[in-house]
Motif scaffolding. Sequence first.
Motif, PDB file in Angstrom:
ATOM      1  N   GLN A  91       0.821  -1.207   0.000  1.00 35.27           N
ATOM      2  CA  GLN A  91       0.000   0.000   0.000  1.00 35.27           C
ATOM      3  C   GLN A  91       0.861   1.266   0.000  1.00 35.27           C
ATOM      4  OE1 GLN A  91      -3.426   0.150  -0.425  1.00 35.27           O
ATOM      5  NE2 GLN A  91      -2.948   2.317  -0.724  1.00 35.27           N
ATOM      6  N   ALA A  92       1.999   1.228   0.705  1.00 41.21           N
ATOM      7  CA  ALA A  92       2.891   2.407   0.709  1.00 41.21           C
ATOM      8  C   ALA A  92       3.393   2.702  -0.699  1.00 41.21           C
ATOM      9  CB  ALA A  92       4.069   2.181   1.656  1.00 41.21           C
ATOM     10  N   ALA A  93       3.512   1.668  -1.522  1.00 38.35           N
ATOM     11  CA  ALA A  93       3.974   1.865  -2.899  1.00 38.35           C
ATOM     12  C   ALA A  93       2.852   2.342  -3.818  1.00 38.35           C
ATOM     13  CB  ALA A  93       4.559   0.563  -3.438  1.00 38.35           C
ATOM     14  N   ARG A  94       1.609   2.201  -3.367  1.00 39.28           N
ATOM     15  CA  ARG A  94       0.465   2.499  -4.236  1.00 39.28           C
ATOM     16  C   ARG A  94      -0.114   3.889  -3.962  1.00 39.28           C
ATOM     17  NH1 ARG A  94      -3.038  -1.667  -2.787  1.00 39.28           N
ATOM     18  NH2 ARG A  94      -1.540  -3.103  -3.702  1.00 39.28           N
ATOM     19  N   LEU A  95      -0.474   4.141  -2.697  1.00 40.82           N
ATOM     20  CA  LEU A  95      -1.118   5.425  -2.345  1.00 40.82           C
ATOM     21  C   LEU A  95      -1.068   5.605  -0.841  1.00 40.82           C
ATOM     22  CD1 LEU A  95      -2.921   7.878  -3.322  1.00 40.82           C
ATOM     23  CD2 LEU A  95      -4.902   6.480  -2.671  1.00 40.82           C
ATOM     24  N   ASN A  96      -0.660   6.788  -0.401  1.00 45.53           N
ATOM     25  CA  ASN A  96      -0.695   7.142   1.014  1.00 45.53           C
ATOM     26  C   ASN A  96      -1.193   8.566   1.103  1.00 45.53           C
ATOM     27  OD1 ASN A  96      -0.375   7.511   3.701  1.00 45.53           O
ATOM     28  ND2 ASN A  96       1.824   7.120   3.778  1.00 45.53           N
ATOM     29  N   ILE A  97      -2.458   8.720   1.497  1.00 49.00           N
ATOM     30  CA  ILE A  97      -3.081  10.048   1.443  1.00 49.00           C
ATOM     31  C   ILE A  97      -4.091  10.166   2.585  1.00 49.00           C
ATOM     32  CG2 ILE A  97      -5.041   9.464  -0.069  1.00 49.00           C
ATOM     33  CD1 ILE A  97      -2.769  12.430  -0.829  1.00 49.00           C
ATOM     34  N   HIS A  98      -4.582  11.360   2.839  1.00 44.73           N
ATOM     35  CA  HIS A  98      -5.512  11.605   3.955  1.00 44.73           C
ATOM     36  C   HIS A  98      -6.959  11.317   3.561  1.00 44.73           C
ATOM     37  CE1 HIS A  98      -6.638  15.322   1.955  1.00 44.73           C
ATOM     38  NE2 HIS A  98      -5.353  15.450   1.687  1.00 44.73           N
ATOM     39  N   THR A  99      -7.852  11.550   4.519  1.00 45.18           N
ATOM     40  CA  THR A  99      -9.248  11.094   4.356  1.00 45.18           C
ATOM     41  C   THR A  99     -10.181  12.113   3.704  1.00 45.18           C
ATOM     42  OG1 THR A  99      -9.643  11.789   6.625  1.00 45.18           O
ATOM     43  CG2 THR A  99      -9.203   9.441   6.267  1.00 45.18           C
ATOM     44  N   ARG A 100      -9.635  13.199   3.157  1.00 43.47           N
ATOM     45  CA  ARG A 100     -10.534  14.145   2.501  1.00 43.47           C
ATOM     46  C   ARG A 100     -10.764  13.791   1.031  1.00 43.47           C
ATOM     47  NH1 ARG A 100      -8.583  19.540   5.759  1.00 43.47           N
ATOM     48  NH2 ARG A 100     -10.127  19.393   7.425  1.00 43.47           N
ATOM     49  N   TYR A 101     -10.129  12.700   0.612  1.00 38.76           N
ATOM     50  CA  TYR A 101     -10.508  12.053  -0.643  1.00 38.76           C
ATOM     51  C   TYR A 101     -11.070  10.683  -0.264  1.00 38.76           C
ATOM     52  CZ  TYR A 101      -6.932  15.382  -2.252  1.00 38.76           C
ATOM     53  OH  TYR A 101      -6.174  16.499  -2.474  1.00 38.76           O
ATOM     54  N   LEU A 102     -11.879  10.108  -1.133  1.00 32.54           N
ATOM     55  CA  LEU A 102     -12.318   8.729  -0.925  1.00 32.54           C
ATOM     56  C   LEU A 102     -11.155   7.790  -1.246  1.00 32.54           C
ATOM     57  CD1 LEU A 102     -15.747   8.950  -2.799  1.00 32.54           C
ATOM     58  CD2 LEU A 102     -15.483   8.507  -0.343  1.00 32.54           C
ATOM     59  N   THR A 103     -10.922   6.812  -0.378  1.00 34.73           N
ATOM     60  CA  THR A 103      -9.967   5.740  -0.715  1.00 34.73           C
ATOM     61  C   THR A 103     -10.562   4.430  -0.210  1.00 34.73           C
ATOM     62  OG1 THR A 103      -8.676   5.876   1.338  1.00 34.73           O
ATOM     63  CG2 THR A 103      -7.936   7.259  -0.503  1.00 34.73           C
ATOM     64  N   ARG A 104     -10.560   3.449  -1.063  1.00 34.63           N
ATOM     65  CA  ARG A 104     -11.234   2.189  -0.765  1.00 34.63           C
ATOM     66  C   ARG A 104     -10.638   1.458   0.455  1.00 34.63           C
ATOM     67  NH1 ARG A 104     -15.039  -0.663  -3.682  1.00 34.63           N
ATOM     68  NH2 ARG A 104     -14.978   0.859  -5.369  1.00 34.63           N
ATOM     69  N   PRO A 105      -9.305   1.372   0.608  1.00 31.50           N
ATOM     70  CA  PRO A 105      -8.773   0.604   1.739  1.00 31.50           C
ATOM     71  C   PRO A 105      -9.285   1.101   3.093  1.00 31.50           C
ATOM     72  CG  PRO A 105      -7.009   1.124   0.193  1.00 31.50           C
ATOM     73  CD  PRO A 105      -8.220   1.882  -0.262  1.00 31.50           C
ATOM     74  N   VAL A 106      -9.356   2.406   3.264  1.00 29.22           N
ATOM     75  CA  VAL A 106      -9.791   2.960   4.548  1.00 29.22           C
ATOM     76  C   VAL A 106     -11.260   2.676   4.787  1.00 29.22           C
ATOM     77  CG1 VAL A 106     -10.097   5.085   5.859  1.00 29.22           C
ATOM     78  CG2 VAL A 106      -8.019   4.737   4.503  1.00 29.22           C
ATOM     79  N   GLU A 107     -12.053   2.839   3.743  1.00 31.89           N
ATOM     80  CA  GLU A 107     -13.496   2.643   3.923  1.00 31.89           C
ATOM     81  C   GLU A 107     -13.810   1.168   4.180  1.00 31.89           C
ATOM     82  OE1 GLU A 107     -14.566   4.693   0.356  1.00 31.89           O
ATOM     83  OE2 GLU A 107     -13.472   6.412   1.184  1.00 31.89           O
ATOM     84  N   GLU A 108     -13.123   0.278   3.491  1.00 32.82           N
ATOM     85  CA  GLU A 108     -13.376  -1.151   3.718  1.00 32.82           C
ATOM     86  C   GLU A 108     -12.879  -1.588   5.095  1.00 32.82           C
ATOM     87  OE1 GLU A 108     -11.896  -3.086   0.181  1.00 32.82           O
ATOM     88  OE2 GLU A 108     -13.684  -2.473  -0.961  1.00 32.82           O
ATOM     89  N   TYR A 109     -11.757  -1.038   5.512  1.00 30.50           N
ATOM     90  CA  TYR A 109     -11.273  -1.358   6.863  1.00 30.50           C
ATOM     91  C   TYR A 109     -12.261  -0.866   7.918  1.00 30.50           C
ATOM     92  CZ  TYR A 109      -8.474  -1.399  11.107  1.00 30.50           C
ATOM     93  OH  TYR A 109      -8.036  -1.608  12.388  1.00 30.50           O
ATOM     94  N   ALA A 110     -12.783   0.327   7.735  1.00 32.76           N
ATOM     95  CA  ALA A 110     -13.738   0.874   8.708  1.00 32.76           C
ATOM     96  C   ALA A 110     -14.956  -0.030   8.840  1.00 32.76           C
ATOM     97  CB  ALA A 110     -14.153   2.291   8.302  1.00 32.76           C
ATOM     98  N   VAL A 111     -15.476  -0.487   7.698  1.00 29.33           N
ATOM     99  CA  VAL A 111     -16.649  -1.371   7.726  1.00 29.33           C
ATOM    100  C   VAL A 111     -16.298  -2.666   8.461  1.00 29.33           C
ATOM    101  CG1 VAL A 111     -18.169  -2.803   6.294  1.00 29.33           C
ATOM    102  CG2 VAL A 111     -17.720  -0.417   5.654  1.00 29.33           C
ATOM    103  N   ARG A 112     -15.130  -3.217   8.138  1.00 32.15           N
ATOM    104  CA  ARG A 112     -14.728  -4.487   8.764  1.00 32.15           C
ATOM    105  C   ARG A 112     -14.550  -4.316  10.269  1.00 32.15           C
ATOM    106  NH1 ARG A 112      -9.475  -8.258   7.068  1.00 32.15           N
ATOM    107  NH2 ARG A 112      -9.975  -9.965   8.504  1.00 32.15           N
ATOM    108  N   LEU A 113     -13.832  -3.270  10.682  1.00 34.16           N
ATOM    109  CA  LEU A 113     -13.572  -3.068  12.108  1.00 34.16           C
ATOM    110  C   LEU A 113     -14.872  -2.816  12.865  1.00 34.16           C
ATOM    111  CD1 LEU A 113     -11.355  -2.789  14.290  1.00 34.16           C
ATOM    112  CD2 LEU A 113     -11.364  -0.329  13.819  1.00 34.16           C
ATOM    113  N   LEU A 114     -15.728  -1.960  12.312  1.00 31.65           N
ATOM    114  CA  LEU A 114     -16.989  -1.649  12.983  1.00 31.65           C
ATOM    115  C   LEU A 114     -17.888  -2.873  13.074  1.00 31.65           C
ATOM    116  CD1 LEU A 114     -17.559   1.922  11.508  1.00 31.65           C
ATOM    117  CD2 LEU A 114     -17.309   1.361  13.947  1.00 31.65           C
ATOM    118  N   GLY A 115     -17.703  -3.826  12.165  1.00 29.42           N
ATOM    119  CA  GLY A 115     -18.448  -5.087  12.226  1.00 29.42           C
ATOM    120  C   GLY A 115     -18.146  -5.883  13.490  1.00 29.42           C
TER     121      GLY A 115
END
Lengths: 440, 440
Positions: A91-115
């Motif tokens: 992931q560090a080689a692909r994209l490392n950015i903040h949450t004011r853009y949509l990024t799939r890894p963060v959103e999917e992790y949030a869903v998984r963790l909140l589950g």
Amino acid sequence: MMSDTRQILALNRFDNARMDGLDDGLRARLARREATFGAASVLFYERPLELVRGHGAYLYDAAANQYLDMYNNVPSVGHCHPHVVSAIAAQAARLNIHTRYLTRPVEEYAVRLLGHFPAPLTNLAMTCTGSESNDLALRIATAVTGRRGFIVTRAAYHGNTAAVAAISPSSFSGTAVPPHVRLIAAPQADGDVAGRFTAGLRAAIAGLEEAGIGFAALVVDSIFSSDGIFADPAGFLAPALEAVREAGGLFIADEVQPGFGRTGGGLWGFARHGIIPDIVTMGKPMGNGFPMGGVVTRPEFLARFCEETGYFNTFGGNPVAAAAGDAVLDVIEEEGLIANAASTGGLLKQGLEALRAEFPAIGGIRGAGLFIGLDFISRDSGAPDPRMASHVINALKDKFILIGAAGLYGHTLKIRPPLCFAPAHAARFLESLREVLRAS
Amino acid sequence: MMSDTRQILALNRFDNARMDGLDDGLRARLARREATFGAASVLFYERPLELVRGHGAYLYDAAANQYLDMYNNVPSVGHCHPHVVSAIAAQAARLNIHTRYLTRPVEEYAVRLLGHFPAPLTNLAMTCTGSESNDLALRIATAVTGRRGFIVTRAAYHGNTAAVAAISPSSFSGTAVPPHVRLIAAPQADGDVAGRFTAGLRAAIAGLEEAGIGFAALVVDSIFSSDGIFADPAGFLAPALEAVREAGGLFIADEVQPGFGRTGGGLWGFARHGIIPDIVTMGKPMGNGFPMGGVVTRPEFLARFCEETGYFNTFGGNPVAAAAGDAVLDVIEEEGLIANAASTGGLLKQGLEALRAEFPAIGGIRGAGLFIGLDFISRDSGAPDPRMASHVINALKDKFILIGAAGLYGHTLKIRPPLCFAPAHAARFLESLREVLRAS
């Protein structure tokens, strides 16, 4: 009076004034360390240890000695776990950015963790550390209740920001307890644990109300790590939650240490007590060493807080953290680490009970899963014996086992290995501890 | 009154109530985001952007569109720079541990980083974020001076912990300025910049003293990022430092945004002013996205602070962070990024000056290196025009350029690309900005 954690460190820290017997190479390293990190430099052990590599439950020093790690709870699924390392690298080689853009890894992790959280805990704020998580939790509690008073246990540690240090009595040193903070006794080891803990809590709530400060929240590490590890009887926090609710305050469960499977009964320490907190904070093991933390709470609480100020954390919720966190959850599931914490932790506790029958220096043994506290006491008086804890810690290091201490008096051996800890590791530790105690 | 940063965000943020015109896929993503991150979810742009990849000065969306990044200052040596990525991957696979053991990567990084600071700034405390760095700086200042009052500029942003949010007026929203915090006007763009800034500072110091709070420290971002970017004339902070010293306070230089080469005249923004602060704080670009920060100060200040409480940060100073930070310094040196910030930043500024001659909507142009602020003003009255800034930001996105705004009124285009920004990128941006302004 020097407080507990500092006392423990003083017992098990390198003292710059005691360079005798150290070789020139180490002395030069220590001098450089002192010159750069200054007064904030704290090193474990009478003779500090240089580490160069980690793998699974093992750490390796500069001379390639292998140490069994029974202290470090951050690399929780094992040092340098290849699945986590490759997730970070990819992931560090692909994209490392903040949450004011949509990024799939963060959103999917949030869903998984909140589950993994019960309703109504459905919102997540990502941070970078447990300290940031607890700092945010305090701000949310203040916004929601309109009150400023916090209650914590006597030897609690919740982090290092200004606001969180104020509720971390184990960091106090001579400084007075701030007026908005009330300390209560940690749970007792036996008897009416729930009754006594809740009575202390109710008295503290009343004190805050009488002082006109008001009660915002109770903050507890759900296994009371710094207080000396108090896990039983399961459920003893339920009446405390009731008392908090009656007073219109919030219950903040600090899962920075017990969270992510350590207690062997699910992902969270609070689950052991059959309660649903108002705010849950996470940190240390969340990314197996990648700096990340989080706060989970009810949407209406987060909304109330955001009305006043909003919350943005530049690094919090970056996709590399999400990849690390996701990989940690993978490993916990795929390697059955929660079940392992329960079973290997159980073996360990049985073995320690057997040692207690043999050695009167061992007092209470408490814990859940792979988080066990073992008290050292004076053979004669039964009083806490922190010097014995310190002796055991240094003697175990000579047997290539790393371990630490906790508790109000620093007499509690804090047994807290990575969750990949195996029965053979437990056997080795028990045998080494027996040898140390025999020679003491 | 809604404060500036929130106003800017309101102008350039996605509004959940405005889903019209968005396709089903994006709506589902936004609904999921709202359900998980709740009220703390803030997204840029009227139509939020999903990012999947970054490389150098470019970011790529889910449809493989390439965007020129002129906003993000965290991936400062370029998105996903291979040297930084491989340093992180290699160290994460070897050892990731805290600072209570000796580890060579952290100690060597500390020596290298401190080598870039003037005496007597010889001690480093490692943190995980700029917020943690500023939080620690406030605690050190309070311990050293024994006083509680802090002075910041009117639209300053210093971070998100409770203590740091209290000195970040750009996050205030209707909430009153706390009594221990005094706001002073940002530097002016011309005239007697030093004189007016220092006069405001002296008045604020006097106010804190009269109120019996006392003056602990002035905290300034050394290029005044959130206030609208004020860099000239170089040296205008020197009289402010004198005023601080006379009053027995500390000067805290927040280098979270200007630091690590951005201003094109060395690694630090404060160097531009020929001053040596008492405390320097770092964050964002330090690890090119790996969460890390730091505080550099005088040994006696850190020692005074540690007498009271000590400081330990679990993730702060882990060897992976050190590897990332070290690789960032490598790239800055090997790719000549400071010189590039000066030269390409100079070209950019020249080009913007040329545009100003063409478009009366452009007011002031200020900055240093690759950090430039450009004000949009009303053609008639010369008043700040934040709507024009917002229009330009969204129109540039349609031309695949990402950029943001700053300043007390939100009318300042914040031009802040990665430091690998090249002359061809500058030419493309200038041409696109010209097209947007022609069509406006």
